[in-house]
Structure formats: structure tokens, C-alpha cells
Design a protein around this motif. Structure first.
Motif, mmCIF file in Angstrom:
data_model
loop_
_atom_site.group_PDB
_atom_site.id
_atom_site.type_symbol
_atom_site.label_atom_id
_atom_site.label_comp_id
_atom_site.label_asym_id
_atom_site.label_seq_id
_atom_site.Cartn_x
_atom_site.Cartn_y
_atom_site.Cartn_z
ATOM 1 N N PHE A 205 0.720 -1.348 -0.009
ATOM 2 C CA PHE A 205 -0.085 0.027 -0.118
ATOM 3 C C PHE A 205 0.654 1.294 -0.254
ATOM 4 C CE2 PHE A 205 -2.793 3.181 1.994
ATOM 5 C CZ PHE A 205 -3.892 3.012 1.232
ATOM 6 N N THR A 206 1.838 1.241 0.925
ATOM 7 C CA THR A 206 2.792 2.484 0.980
ATOM 8 C C THR A 206 3.504 2.787 -0.299
ATOM 9 O OG1 THR A 206 4.103 1.291 2.317
ATOM 10 C CG2 THR A 206 3.143 2.822 3.477
ATOM 11 N N LEU A 207 3.816 1.412 -0.756
ATOM 12 C CA LEU A 207 4.702 1.532 -2.203
ATOM 13 C C LEU A 207 3.729 2.093 -3.245
ATOM 14 C CD1 LEU A 207 6.388 -1.807 -2.692
ATOM 15 C CD2 LEU A 207 7.478 0.450 -2.464
ATOM 16 N N SER A 208 2.519 1.615 -3.332
ATOM 17 C CA SER A 208 1.695 2.189 -4.452
ATOM 18 C C SER A 208 1.376 3.811 -4.123
ATOM 19 C CB SER A 208 0.374 1.317 -4.312
ATOM 20 O OG SER A 208 -0.290 2.020 -5.195
ATOM 21 N N ILE A 209 1.098 4.060 -2.849
ATOM 22 C CA ILE A 209 0.832 5.553 -2.513
ATOM 23 C C ILE A 209 1.860 6.483 -2.842
ATOM 24 C CG2 ILE A 209 0.713 7.076 -0.680
ATOM 25 C CD1 ILE A 209 -1.947 6.154 -1.060
ATOM 26 N N ASP A 210 3.188 5.876 -2.583
ATOM 27 C CA ASP A 210 4.556 6.778 -2.632
ATOM 28 C C ASP A 210 4.879 6.787 -4.336
ATOM 29 O OD1 ASP A 210 4.168 7.046 -0.126
ATOM 30 O OD2 ASP A 210 5.721 6.120 0.324
ATOM 31 N N ASP A 211 4.557 5.650 -4.962
ATOM 32 C CA ASP A 211 5.085 5.525 -6.219
ATOM 33 C C ASP A 211 4.954 6.992 -7.345
ATOM 34 O OD1 ASP A 211 6.739 3.703 -7.924
ATOM 35 O OD2 ASP A 211 4.987 4.493 -9.412
ATOM 36 N N PHE A 212 6.108 7.342 -7.952
ATOM 37 C CA PHE A 212 6.347 8.242 -8.778
ATOM 38 C C PHE A 212 6.425 7.936 -10.120
ATOM 39 C CE2 PHE A 212 8.039 11.627 -11.258
ATOM 40 C CZ PHE A 212 7.168 12.491 -11.629
ATOM 41 N N ILE A 213 7.504 7.086 -10.166
ATOM 42 C CA ILE A 213 8.254 6.865 -11.651
ATOM 43 C C ILE A 213 7.350 6.036 -12.487
ATOM 44 C CG2 ILE A 213 10.203 5.986 -12.715
ATOM 45 C CD1 ILE A 213 11.824 6.830 -10.304
ATOM 46 N N VAL A 214 7.001 4.833 -11.707
ATOM 47 C CA VAL A 214 6.009 3.840 -12.574
ATOM 48 C C VAL A 214 4.845 4.378 -12.888
ATOM 49 C CG1 VAL A 214 4.934 1.658 -12.451
ATOM 50 C CG2 VAL A 214 7.275 1.803 -11.841
ATOM 51 N N THR A 215 4.244 5.169 -12.099
ATOM 52 C CA THR A 215 2.935 5.781 -12.241
ATOM 53 C C THR A 215 3.034 6.845 -13.342
ATOM 54 O OG1 THR A 215 2.890 5.795 -9.783
ATOM 55 C CG2 THR A 215 1.010 6.777 -10.911
ATOM 56 N N PHE A 216 4.259 7.574 -13.328
ATOM 57 C CA PHE A 216 4.619 8.641 -14.360
ATOM 58 C C PHE A 216 4.291 8.036 -15.756
ATOM 59 C CE2 PHE A 216 7.465 10.704 -17.198
ATOM 60 C CZ PHE A 216 6.901 12.152 -17.030
ATOM 61 N N PHE A 217 5.012 6.697 -16.004
ATOM 62 C CA PHE A 217 4.920 6.320 -17.203
ATOM 63 C C PHE A 217 3.498 5.491 -17.482
ATOM 64 C CE2 PHE A 217 9.508 6.482 -16.803
ATOM 65 C CZ PHE A 217 9.937 7.267 -17.806
ATOM 66 N N THR A 218 2.688 5.055 -16.500
ATOM 67 C CA THR A 218 1.505 4.229 -16.867
ATOM 68 C C THR A 218 0.385 4.790 -16.603
ATOM 69 O OG1 THR A 218 1.967 3.080 -14.757
ATOM 70 C CG2 THR A 218 2.831 1.963 -16.470
ATOM 71 N N ALA A 219 0.283 6.171 -16.187
ATOM 72 C CA ALA A 219 -1.055 7.107 -15.583
ATOM 73 C C ALA A 219 -1.599 7.372 -16.920
ATOM 74 C CB ALA A 219 -0.747 7.927 -14.643
ATOM 75 N N GLY A 220 -2.718 7.563 -17.028
ATOM 76 C CA GLY A 220 -3.290 7.956 -18.090
ATOM 77 C C GLY A 220 -4.078 9.346 -17.587
ATOM 78 N N VAL A 221 -5.085 9.913 -18.698
ATOM 79 C CA VAL A 221 -5.363 11.141 -18.559
ATOM 80 C C VAL A 221 -6.447 11.419 -17.009
ATOM 81 C CG1 VAL A 221 -5.359 11.760 -20.615
ATOM 82 C CG2 VAL A 221 -7.353 10.772 -20.114
ATOM 83 N N THR A 222 -7.034 10.364 -16.590
ATOM 84 C CA THR A 222 -7.848 10.682 -15.446
ATOM 85 C C THR A 222 -7.358 9.878 -14.161
ATOM 86 O OG1 THR A 222 -9.030 8.506 -16.128
ATOM 87 C CG2 THR A 222 -10.188 10.595 -16.686
ATOM 88 N N SER A 223 -5.937 9.527 -14.576
ATOM 89 C CA SER A 223 -5.654 8.683 -13.167
ATOM 90 C C SER A 223 -4.435 9.175 -12.758
ATOM 91 C CB SER A 223 -5.415 7.265 -13.793
ATOM 92 O OG SER A 223 -4.552 7.135 -14.773
ATOM 93 N N ALA A 224 -4.236 10.429 -12.828
ATOM 94 C CA ALA A 224 -3.114 10.966 -12.157
ATOM 95 C C ALA A 224 -3.097 10.976 -10.477
ATOM 96 C CB ALA A 224 -3.139 12.631 -12.354
ATOM 97 N N ILE A 250 3.350 12.088 4.554
ATOM 98 C CA ILE A 250 4.229 11.280 5.650
ATOM 99 C C ILE A 250 3.633 10.811 6.708
ATOM 100 C CG2 ILE A 250 6.004 12.094 7.155
ATOM 101 C CD1 ILE A 250 6.943 14.395 5.445
ATOM 102 N N ILE A 251 2.711 11.674 7.268
ATOM 103 C CA ILE A 251 2.027 10.867 8.400
ATOM 104 C C ILE A 251 1.284 9.591 7.949
ATOM 105 C CG2 ILE A 251 -0.074 11.270 9.791
ATOM 106 C CD1 ILE A 251 0.962 14.443 9.838
ATOM 107 N N PHE A 252 0.614 9.573 6.742
ATOM 108 C CA PHE A 252 -0.125 8.506 6.361
ATOM 109 C C PHE A 252 0.865 7.311 6.156
ATOM 110 C CE2 PHE A 252 -2.295 5.576 3.893
ATOM 111 C CZ PHE A 252 -3.631 5.792 4.329
ATOM 112 N N THR A 253 2.265 7.627 5.386
ATOM 113 C CA THR A 253 2.912 6.351 5.295
ATOM 114 C C THR A 253 3.669 6.036 6.676
ATOM 115 O OG1 THR A 253 3.512 7.571 3.186
ATOM 116 C CG2 THR A 253 5.039 5.901 3.849
ATOM 117 N N VAL A 254 3.987 6.776 7.500
ATOM 118 C CA VAL A 254 4.676 6.450 8.908
ATOM 119 C C VAL A 254 3.494 5.647 9.411
ATOM 120 C CG1 VAL A 254 5.491 7.222 11.030
ATOM 121 C CG2 VAL A 254 6.165 8.247 8.836
ATOM 122 N N ALA A 255 2.275 6.110 9.438
ATOM 123 C CA ALA A 255 1.192 5.354 10.120
ATOM 124 C C ALA A 255 1.307 3.702 9.823
ATOM 125 C CB ALA A 255 -0.103 6.010 10.317
#
Lengths: 616, 359
Positions: A205-224, A250-255
Motif C-alpha cells: 500500500f505504501t509503495l503504491s501511494i508513494d510511487d512516482f516513476i512507474v505511475t508517471f509512465f503508466t498513468a492516463g489522463v484521468t488517473s493522475a 508522510i503521516i499516512f506513510t509512517v502510520a
């Protein structure tokens, strides 16, 4: 107990002063940036370097920012879906690898490690290539798939580690006592692995919430997602709003991580489950709240632009008037926009490319002509900005905003008269000079300093390159978005930056002065263009027409503090803005406007030279 | 009632269990004894259903159960490390099999209470396994396996994880328990003392082969192979040849050592190579020439270890062969005979002591 015994030895290990210094030093470096970030999220001022008093305004700002909530919603939807999928699949994979011998087991296990080992950027690009190849539309599904693939590996690794310590005899005991394989899994294996599975899930869950790079390449117009949104906000400088968003993240991830830790240490699972269910419930609430606002809009318009480049009020008015749902997606610079379109990412209806990028896009067929006959407000546009050199037909673009880069300085530090670009590079100002981090801007200044015209002569280019390298030694750095903060803090005495920033700097006090160097300045014009494969071309045209209506244009100018070629709109502005020379250049300057051109093959030479400058 | 027919197990090219045939009777306390890697645990696991049988059959009450999964065999196991379910308390560990069978709650409570009392675990029902001592865990494992009243209870080295004292006490309790419940016990151990103390019959395993299957006394007194002789207790093993043999007496020529005589009724073929085995406690040291009805060999004391009740001597026979002699210290005291290292003595034993094994 065992831990205590092994730690309290008499060897004197762990007692050296040096070790203590290293330890505390590391911790300070690790934690202090986060603490500073959190502190400045409560800054009442607009900078992240100068404390101006306590305020919660940035938090209230982010809580009313609709786009931000959309991106938060997207982040959580994607995180929840990919967590569920990767936890189930990852656990299954771990059970397969950990408990059964089968052909290709080693290979399978090694394949599972790939996402952990592989640089994320390669992983992202390869996923994008795959999605484009199999014609999978980029959107929620593609991001969820992408996140599932890399989270799965982590879940598998965590569960596998637990499984390695799991006593096989306990399973046998269960079978022996009459439980079949499913009952054994349910009553014995699963409870044994549950801590690992839950902490794997939280990790995913934290990996997904924090991810930038992979999301950057695979996100479409409505899924930023939220990280994409944060990244796009940087375009307008690091504001405390970003700190506030980051603090929440940060608070969310640390929790999440601390729950995961406690579970691994053997806290009661029922308690952890309670937390998780509570979180999920609140997320679902957010989702419905946001969805409720979305309700009743069927027509869509997907805009791909810089963040904060359109007035939210204008968008809201358009949505109301035309019954359209506008989705915003953000890029950070022209190259990012161009590369995504060239990679074949589709779904965007309206983009904001700069002049020379517009030219490249037109050449490559990435944009299509706008049906100007539908634009009833066309006559408001300043004629001087139609049919410009990068598109003489004037059909492929509608000018949106324009600006230029110039020099701004602080007269408390600089008493010399500044008139030319050359005046910036005074040894007295060493390490207090800032320039924008942009190849074309840098070479423009370089050519002007030497009095050259930019042609395709390599000899001239070499001389300009040498000059830039010399100039670079005097700079604090090349930096695009922090000019306001650096000038305000006094770290920078003189800067080359865009006039929008200059306008903001000038507001901060009379000590700041703008100079239009006598050699001239480089203009940029950001255009409204419609991609060739835009799904909603007509709505995009309606929106363009809406934007160039003087009242809306005026509203946008006030939001972004850049000039727009719309004389009727300027009349609507308050005087302070209307007469601001940092925002509106003189007619003389417009007449002699320098524009970036697509340099064709020569741009490769420029890029090589620029790399040389940057690495020196 | 439990029958193993030509039971064989191979891993790759390695034969772990070779063609074992065995019948274990109802209510028997049966022991599989052997060093680690001898295949005894593999046999147990095949009976339980954890290991696939390579060849042969397992019959329970005449029914072939070779291919049945573990949960379809009326057999329960007490594991070496007990394998208690860490996520359940004592009560639920014991109730597990009844819960799986979806028995009514009252019945479960009744039956659990009964075995809890039988195993002496009253008051521990709410404890988690990691809050129990080794001995208590072992009782839980027993109770959990017995609650089903299986036809056969398999015990895989159940005492090996316990302290020596507790192991000995538990050993006695185990024997008593078995008599009480009357269930067939198949007990795997590498500890011969356990096997001798507990078992009705012992099967001694070596390298996947069953060397001998007999009552403890037979195994100890009349080992039928070199391995069994060596493995059970301590044994002096001397190689030799039959000189002559009749219904009363067999004379044996020991290589490089001398002649010994054995009163045995079975007639051996003259000239046949044999191994003569004799237990150290059957031999006696003496300074005086032996009586004529005794065997006697000259020897030199090479080492002695005082152990309280007994003293272990190592003596060198003619030809350099070392053998062990155990003397009861109180007998030595009675006769006031103490032997020092380097002293020349006679090693004497009765002609009725000793065994012949085919070489």
C-alpha cells in the motif's frame, strides 16, 4: 532476553565516541529535512525558507483544492486495488515457491526479484511499451496493473521470509489430525503467515501511494495520482501548500509502516485489522464525497497542462455552463509533454505546448488544426500573435499566455548599473547568481553576450559554449522554480528568470529591480493545441472559445500573472496589474520579439554543447 | 493389525527404506530403533501419510491405506518438536481434530476435559503453547493426538527434546498411559534405553534395512547381526573361526588371541568364520588363574574410568586387540581387588556367556 544478553558484552563495542557522532549525524540528516518540511507547512508566508508566522492556511488551501482531492482519491483507489491484488497474488507466489518443488521454480523465484532489482525507470518504460503494444488504454487499470507487478514482489519476499521460518510439521500435524488441505491452510498456515501477509499488504500500500516513476509512465489522463500532482505543482515553486500535502502523506506513510512493524512484532492482529478497516472506511467515505461532486457530468474534457496554469473558477464556470466534466493532468515541462505524446499516450483533448514545441508537434502530426470558424471570440485575440513563424497558417494553435525571461536584482547587494546580459556575470557576485535551467534560454543569453546571431555555425557554438562554462563557475546554480525564494532569502542577488516570477519578486519590496537587457529577451508563447487523437475535439474547441472570452482571460491572467494576447481582457484588469511592466512587455518589445525556433538537426549539436556545460 | 508389506522408499537413487516387512499387533508398544538416517522416521512418516510410498503397501486392519492422504487415516502422530499450533491455546490445540470434524461443542468440551485430566494438564487450558515447558508441550501433543482415539499412535522421538530427568519420568508415564488407553503405539527413537524400557518389541533399523525385530530381551541377549550387537549396549566383538562344535560345546579360535569355548546347543560347521560377541559386564578381571569351566585370556590394563557404581577398564589382549571390561565397584571392594594401569591380569568369563554371529 536473547537480544539483551548478546548486546551487553564487555568488549567495549558500541561505546566509541566516533560511532556516536556518526549515528547521531546520520539520524539528523535523515530526520531534519522532514522536520523542516513539516514546520514550514505551517508557515503563514509563501516561502519555504523564511518563517513568517504560524498558520493553518495551507492546510485549508489543500482541503479545498478539488484537483488535489481527485488525485488523492485516485491514489487511494489505485493503492487499494493494487494492494488487494498484489497481496493475494504475492502470497500465492510465496506459497508456491516456498512449499512446492516444481519445474522452473528457481527461474520463477528469480523472475519475482526483477522488480526489486531493476531500476524503476526501466520498469516503468517497459510497462508503458507493453501497454501501448497490447493497446491497453492508459488509465486506472494500467496503473493498478503496474503497481501490482512491483508490489507483488515485495509481498512475496516478505511472506517467503516468514514461510522459511514456518514449521512444516505444524502443517503436517493439522493434516494428521484430520484437517484437509484447505482447512489446514485456513486454520494453521494462514494464521501463521497472517502477520507477514498483513505487513506485506501495508508495504504494498505504501509503495503504491508513494510511487512516482512507474505511475508517471503508466498513468492516463484521468488517473493522475497524488505524487504526480505534487510533482506538477513544483513548476510553480515549492510553496508551503506542497509541504502541507507532503506532511499529510508522510503521516499516512509512517502510520501504515508502524502498524506493519507492530504486526510483525506480534501485536494482536484483530487490533491491526481494526485500524485497517477504519482506514478503509474513511477512504471509501472520501471516495463517495468526491464522487458526489462529480455526479451528473457526462461530457469530458481532458486537459494536460502545467499545474496552476488555469483559473479554477474559469474551469468551474465552464463545467457549469457546458455540463462538462474537466479532468486536469499536469506535466512539468515541454519535453515531458512532447515525449508522452510521442510515446503514443492518448486521451488528452487540450495541451499547452510552447512555441518551438508546437512547431515540432505540427511537423510530427501530433496536433490537428482548430476549427476557427467555431471560435466566436476569435476577434479578441491580438493579431500580432496569430500566424507566427512556427505556424504561419495559424490554424494549429491559439496563443494562450506569453512571457519572457529577464534579469531581476536586489539593489542592497548590487550597486553597479545592470543593462546588459553581460553585466550579470560579475566576479563580485560569484555564487549569488541564478539562471534558469533551460538549454534554449542559456544559449540565447550566450549568443547575445557575444553579439552573435544563432545560426548553424559550429565555430560560434564552440565559443558560446566556452562562455557558458565560464559563466557557470559564477552561478549559484541553474534552477527554474525557486527564484522567488532565493531572491527573498538573499541567497541570490541577481537572477535570470521568467517575468511571472519577476512580478512576484518585485511585490516583495522596492529593493528588487527588473532589467530588460539591451540585447533583447527571449519570449515564449504557450499555445492551446488539440492533439491529433483527441477524443473530445469539439469540447476542446468550445473550451478554447471560452478561454479567450475577455472576462475569462482576465481571470486567468490574475491567476498565473502572465500576459495574454487579449487587449479587451487587459482592460478589465485592475490598474496595478494593467501597468505592471514585469507582466506586460512594451509594444516595442513585442515588435522585436525573439522566439525559440525548432533548430532541427542543429539541436543535436546544441544538446551536446549543453551537456558539456552541465557536467563542467 | 498394522501391516507393512515390502515397504520401500527411495529419494532419487538413494534407498532410504528397503523392503521392510512388519506386522504390529493390536495394543502393542512397538519401537523403531536405529541411528539417525536409518529410515525409521521415514517409515513412521509413510505410515502417517506424509511421505509417498515408493513400493509396497501399508495395511491397517487389512485395509490398504497406502495411497490415502494423512487426514483419511485412523492414525495420529506426536511430533518430535510437538508441532503445537502456535495460534491456538492448549484447549483449542487439543480440540482441533474434533473441531475439524464439527462435533457439537458439549461433546468437544467433555472429551477435551477427559484427555486433559489423563495428560495431567488441568488448569493449563488457556495457556498458549509458548507459555509451556517442554514437558507440558509434550503432554499437549500427546493429548491432541489421543483425543481422536486413533487405532495407532505414532510417536517421533517424543522424549528427545526433554531434559534427561524429565525424559525418564515421562517415559514411565508414557508406558502407563499406553497401558491405560490400550492404543497401539509405534515409537521411533535412537535411544536404546528408551526402546528397551518401553517396547514390547523393537525393530532395529540400519541403512533402511530392518536388522532384527524381537522383544527387548532377545535383542539385547541374542543380537543376530554385527550391527545390532554393536548398536545395543556395549559389546566386545572378536573375529574368529569355528574349530569344532557339538551339541554341548563349540570351540572357537580367535584370530591372534587364542581359544574360547561356548556352551551352545546349535552345532556350527568347523572352519566357518564367525564373530564372537561378549558384553563387557559379563567379563571379570582376576589375578588368579581361572577355573577350568571358564574362558580366560591374558591381558594388560590400558585405561580405567571410575564411574561410581562401576569402573570401565580397557584391556589389551594378546595381539594388541583392545576390549572393554566393566566391573562392579562393590564387588571389587568385597574382594579387595583393584587394578592399576599396566598391570597384567586375566580376563575371565563363563562359557555360557557370549554370542556367535555369522561373519
Amino acid at each position: 532476553m536473547a537480544g539483551n544478553i548478546s548486546r551487553s558484552n564487555d568488549l567495549g563495542i558500541g561505546k566509541g565516541i566516533l560511532l556516536k557522532i556518526i549515528t547521531f549525524g546520520s539520524i539528523i540528516f535523515l530526520v531534519s529535512p522532514l522536520i523542516i518540511l513539516i514546520i514550514f507547512s505551517f508557515n503563514s508566508g509563501k516561502t519555504v525558507t523564511q518563517w513568517e508566522g504560524f498558520s493553518m492556511r495551507w492546510y485549508s488551501n489543500i482541503f479545498t483544492d478539488y484537483d488535489l482531492w481527485i488525485s488523492i482519491r485516485n491514489s487511494f483507489l489505485i493503492a487499494i486495488a493494487s494492494t488487494v491484488l498484489s497481496t493475494i497474488l504475492g502470497t500465492m507466489a510465496a506459497l508456491a515457491v516456498g512449499k512446492y518443488a516444481f519445474k522452473g521454480r528457481e527461474l520463477f523465484q528469480n523472475i519475482l526479484y526483477i522488480p526489486v532489482i531493476l531500476p524503476e525507470i526501466i520498469f516503468g518504460i517497459s510497462l508503458l511499451a507493453l501497454f501501448l503494444l497490447i493497446k491497453m488504454p492508459l488509465g486506472f487499470i494500467s496503473v493498478i496493473c503496474a503497481h501490482t507487478t512491483f508490489s507483488l514482489s515485495f509481498v512475496t519476499l516478505i511472506v517467503l521470509a516468514k514461510l522459511a521460518n514456518f514449521d512444516k510439521r505444524i502443517e503436517e500435524a493439522s493434516l494428521d489430525l484430520g484437517a484437509n488441505r484447505w482447512q489446514t491452510f485456513r486454520f494453521v498456515v494462514f494464521p501463521g503467515l497472517a502477520p507477514a501477509i498483513i505487513s506485506g499488504a501495508l508495504f504494498a500500500f505504501t509503495l503504491s501511494i508513494d510511487d512516482f516513476i512507474v505511475t508517471f509512465f503508466t498513468a492516463g489522463v484521468t488517473s493522475a495520482t497524488l505524487p504526480l500532482k505534487i510533482y506538477s505543482l513544483i513548476k510553480y515553486g515549492v510553496s508551503p501548500a506542497l509541504n502541507a500535502v507532503s506532511t499529510v502523506l508522510i503521516i499516512f506513510t509512517v502510520a501504515a509502516l508502524s502498524i506493519s512493524n507492530r504486526i510483525q512484532k506480534g501485536a494482536k492482529i484483530s487490533k491491526a485489522l481494526k485500524y485497517i478497516i477504519l482506514t478503509l472506511m474513511s477512504l471509501i467515505l472520501i471516495y463517495f464525497a468526491v464522487s458526489f461532486i462529480d455526479k451528473g457530468k457526462i461530457k469530458n474534457l481532458n486537459i494536460y497542462t502545467y499545474s496552476n496554469y488555469l483559473s479554477p473558477a474559469v474551469i468551474a464556470d465552464f463545467e457549469k455552463e457546458y455540463g462538462v466534466k474537466v479532468s486536469m493532468n499536469y506535466y512539468n515541462d515541454n519535453e515531458e509533454l512532447l515525449s508522452r505524446l510521442q510515446m503514443g499516450v492518448t486521451g488528452y483533448d487540450l495541451i499547452f505546448p510552447t512555441s518551438y514545441i508546437t512547431e515540432i508537434m505540427k511537423k510530427n502530426g501530433l496536433i490537428q488544426p482548430i476549427d476557427t470558424s467555431k471560435l466566436t471570440n476569435l476577434h479578441y485575440i491580438d493579431r500580432r500573435f496569430r500566424n507566427l513563424s512556427y505556424d504561419p497558417t495559424g490554424r494549429f494553435y491559439m496563443p494562450y499566455a506569453y512571457g519572457f525571461s529577464a534579469v531581476v536584482y536586489n539593489d542592497r547587494f548590487i550597486t553597479d548599473s545592470i543593462r546588459s546580459w553581460n553585466d550579470m556575470y560579475n566576479d563580485k557576485y560569484r555564487s549569488n547568481i541564478l539562471m534558469v535551467d533551460d538549454m534554449m534560454e542559456a544559449f540565447f543569453v550566450g549568443y547575445k553576450c557575444l553579439g552573435f546571431v544563432m545560426d548553424k555555425d559550429e565555430g560560434k557554438l564552440d565559443k558560446v559554449t566556452d562562455l557558458l562554462i565560464k559563466q557557470k563557475q559564477l552561478l549559484l546554480k541553474y534552477e527554474n522554480n525557486m527564484a522567488v525564494e532565493y531572491m527573498a532569502s538573499g541567497d541570490v542577488w541577481i537572477a535570470q528568470t521568467w517575468n511571472g516570477y519577476i512580478a512576484k519578486i518585485l511585490r516583495r519590496g522596492p529593493q528588487f529591480k527588473m532589467v530588460i537587457p539591451k540585447e533583447g529577451v527571449l519570449f515564449f508563447i504557450d499555445n492551446l493545441c488539440i492533439p491529433s487523437n483527441a477524443p473530445n475535439k469539439e469540447i476542446a474547441e468550445q473550451f478554447i472559445n471560452f478561454l479567450i472570452r475577455p472576462d475569462n482571460t482576465a481571470s486567468n491572467i490574475q491567476t498565473i500573472l502572465y500576459a495574454m494576447p487579449n487587449p479587451d481582457a487587459i482592460k478589465l484588469l485592475p490598474d496595478s496589474l494593467k501597468n505592471n511592466s514585469a507582466i506586460f512587455p512594451s509594444d516595442q518589445m513585442i515588435k522585436n520579439m525573439n522566439l525559440n525556433k525548432d533548430q532541427g538537426e542543429f539541436s543535436k549539436n546544441l544538446e551536446k554543447a549543453w551537456t558539456k556545460v552541465k557536467i563542467k | 493389525m498394522l501391516e507393512l508389506k515390502n515397504l520401500t522408499k527411495t529419494y532419487g537413487h538413494q534407498n532410504v527404506v528397503k523392503d521392510v516387512n512388519l506386522v504390529i499387533g493390536k495394543g502393542e508398544f512397538f519401537c523403531l530403533l536405529g541411528p539417525s538416517g536409518c529410515g525409521k522416521t521415514t517409515i513412521l512418516r509413510m505410515i502417517a501419510g506424509f511421505e509417498k510410498v515408493t513400493a509396497g503397501n501399508i495395511l491397517l486392519d487389512g485395509v490398504d491405506i497406502t495411497e490415502r492422504p494423512p487426514f483419511r487415516r485412523d492414525v495420529n502422530t506426536v511430533f518430535q518438536n510437538y508441532a503445537l499450533f502456535p495460534n491456538f491455546d492448549v484447549y483449542n490445540n487439543i480440540a482441533y481434530s474434533l473441531m475439524i470434524k464439527k462435533r457439537p461443542a458439549e461433546e468437544i468440551a467433555d472429551r477435551v476435559e477427559k484427555v486433559v485430566r489423563l495428560a495431567g494438564l488441568s488448569g493449563f487450558e488457556k495457556r498458549m503453547p509458548d507459555q509451556l515447558s517442554g514437558g507440558q508441550q509434550q503432554r499437549v501433543a500427546l493429548a491432541r493426538a489421543l483425543i481422536n482415539e486413533p487405532q495407532i499412535l505414532l510417536l517421533d522421538e517424543p522424549l528427545s527434546a526433554l531434559d534427561k530427568k524429565i525424559a525418564e519420568q515421562t517415559r514411565m508415564e508414557l508406558a502407563e498411559l499406553q497401558r491405560k488407553v490400550g492404543i497401539t503405539f509405534v515409537f521411533v527413537t535412537h535411544n536404546q534405553a528408551e526402546a528397551l524400557a518401553l517396547a514390547d518389541r523393537i525393530a532395529v533399523m540400519n541403512n533402511g534395512v530392518m536388522e532384527q525385530c524381537d522383544a527387548p530381551r532377545e535383542i539385547y541377549e541374542h543380537p543376530r547381526s554385527h550391527f545390532v550387537a554393536d548398536f545395543i549396549g556395549s559389546m566386545n566383538v572378536l573375529e574368529g573361526k569355528i574349530s569344532d562344535s557339538n551339541q554341548l560345546i563349540t570351540n572357537i579360535e580367535l584370530e591372534n588371541i587364542g581359544k574360547v569355548r561356548l556352551s551352545k546347543s546349535d552345532i556350527q560347521e568347523a572352519g566357518k568364520p564367525v564373530i564372537f560377541c561378549i558384553r563387557p559386564e559379563r567379563m571379570r578381571l582376576s589375578l588368579i588363574e581361572p577355573k577350568e569351566y571358564e574362558n580366560s585370556l591374558k591381558a594388560v590394563i590400558r585405561s580405567k574410568v571410575y564411574l561410581g557404581d562401576v569402573t570401565h577398564y580397557q584391556v589389551e589382549l594378546h595381539g594388541g586387540k583392545l576390549i572393554k571390561v566393566i566391573a562392579q565397584n562393590y564387588l571389587l571392594q568385597l574382594s579387595n581387588e583393584f587394578y592399576e594401569i599396566g598391570e597384567e591380569v586375566f580376563v575371565n568369563w563363563s562359557q555360557t556367556s557370549g554370542e556367535l554371529i555369522n561373519a
